[in-house]
Enzyme design. Structure first.
Site, PDB file in Angstrom:
ATOM      1  N   LYS A   1      73.817  88.568  40.953  1.00 28.88           N
ATOM      2  CA  LYS A   1      73.930  88.330  39.510  1.00 28.88           C
ATOM      3  C   LYS A   1      72.747  87.501  39.013  1.00 28.88           C
ATOM      4  O   LYS A   1      72.091  87.839  38.011  1.00 28.88           O
ATOM      5  CB  LYS A   1      75.239  87.603  39.194  1.00 28.88           C
ATOM      6  CG  LYS A   1      75.439  87.298  37.707  1.00 28.88           C
ATOM      7  CD  LYS A   1      76.497  86.223  37.471  1.00 28.88           C
ATOM      8  CE  LYS A   1      75.967  84.845  37.822  1.00 28.88           C
ATOM      9  NZ  LYS A   1      76.852  83.742  37.375  1.00 28.88           N
TER      10      LYS A   1
ATOM     11  N   LYS B   1      67.289  77.370  34.914  1.00 30.32           N
ATOM     12  CA  LYS B   1      68.280  77.431  36.000  1.00 30.32           C
ATOM     13  C   LYS B   1      68.109  78.721  36.797  1.00 30.32           C
ATOM     14  O   LYS B   1      68.140  78.724  38.039  1.00 30.32           O
ATOM     15  CB  LYS B   1      69.691  77.348  35.421  1.00 30.32           C
ATOM     16  CG  LYS B   1      70.821  77.731  36.398  1.00 30.32           C
ATOM     17  CD  LYS B   1      70.846  76.836  37.633  1.00 30.32           C
ATOM     18  CE  LYS B   1      71.747  77.384  38.733  1.00 30.32           C
ATOM     19  NZ  LYS B   1      73.147  77.517  38.382  1.00 30.32           N
TER      20      LYS B   1
END
Length: 303
Positions: free
Chosen positions: A240, A172
């Site tokens: 992030k 991911k």
């Protein structure tokens, strides 16, 4: 008979995923730090839970979709967290984007309370979640994947089992890393076209039909040309995720030159536009530097 799912974390993404479960006929209990985020879901038949503890107690399995590992851990282990209300043998499905280290650490915490974890991050954009077509990447024990596959299929289009816990987190993050690199690239391509005297609508369509096309160009390129930049994903989230990618690069011994450059570009964009600005607004750095906007008529403000 369908299982009863709790869904915790009703931001842009989570709200759409929970809505897909409701449309498919699942019983859904919802919780969020902001009760207003649940209003449309409750109107559509979801049941409200005041705390993650209550949500877990009222469900067969708990799904979370949260903004950071810190929040995920708090929702899991807090005074009114999931583990306070969960039953032994219950499943926790974590759809947030975490590092593999976070996944392994949090799964161990859950296991001490008899709760089995499956990671299930998604990719493809919030608009894909709204239509129930987002890509779902699961990691964890195969029996859990098989058990919850009907729910995953209700929320997504392409469903993948990436292997044991932690592997879905890696792939991911890789897909997000590519998306951020492609985003910067499509901004540069469109700017080059405009400064070269090419109509931006023509440029968009020609690139879309070319070997240089990307999913990001087809999607985020449209909201850039509209000027809204609204992809429902923020600078803070992009930074992030790029941080996770660079961490994997260090861990696996892979130099990530493009990801490193993308990180610095997003940090610069955050310093100018703020962490809650849409991630697509990273292209505005180039617009501001050249004094040239990338507007074209007929493109949507939101996908």
């Amino acid at each position: 008979m369908y299982m009863r799912y709790a869904f915790i974390g009703l931001g842009h993404l989570g709200r759409n995923l929970a809505s897909s479960l409701l449309r498919a006929g699942f019983t859904v209990v919802v919780n969020d730090i902001d009760p207003k985020c649940a209003e449309t879901l409750i109107a559509d038949g979801a049941e409200w839970a005041a705390t993650p503890e209550e949500a877990a107690r009222k469900s067969d399995a708990v799904i979370t979709c949260l903004p950071s590992p810190k929040v995920s851990e708090l929702v899991l282990t807090g005074e009114t967290g999931i583990l306070k209300g969960a039953k032994p043998g219950q499943t926790w499905i974590e759809m947030s984007t975490l590092s593999s280290e976070d996944v392994e650490r949090l799964s161990a915490i859950a296991a001490r309370s008899g709760v089995r974890m499956m990671e299930s991050p998604v990719t493809g954009g919030v608009h894909k979640a709204a239509s129930g077509e987002i890509t779902v990447i699961a990691g964890g024990d195969k029996d859990l994947f098989d058990l919850h596959r009907p729910a995953l299929e209700a929320m997504g289009g392409d469903i993948f089992h990436a292997g044991p816990l932690g592997k879905a987190a890696v792939i991911k993050v890789i897909t997000n890393m590519l998306a951020f690199i492609h985003l910067i690239a499509t901004g540069e391509a469109l700017m080059l076209a405009k400064r070269g005297g090419i109509d931006l609508t023509d440029a968009f369509n020609i690139i879309k039909a070319s070997s240089g096309n990307s999913f990001v160009h087809e999607t985020e390129g449209q909201v850039i040309l509209n000027g809204s930049y609204n992809i429902n994903f923020t600078m803070d989230l992009a930074i992030k995720d790029l941080g996770f990618a660079l961490g994997f690069g260090k861990e696996f011994g892979v130099p990530l030159d493009l990801a490193s450059h993308a990180m610095q570009t997003f940090i610069r964009a955050k310093s100018l536009y703020g962490g809650q600005a849409w991630s697509s607004q990273v292209v505005k750095l180039l617009e501001d530097a050249t004094g040239t906007d990338l507007r074209a008529p007929g493109f949507p403000a939101e996908l």
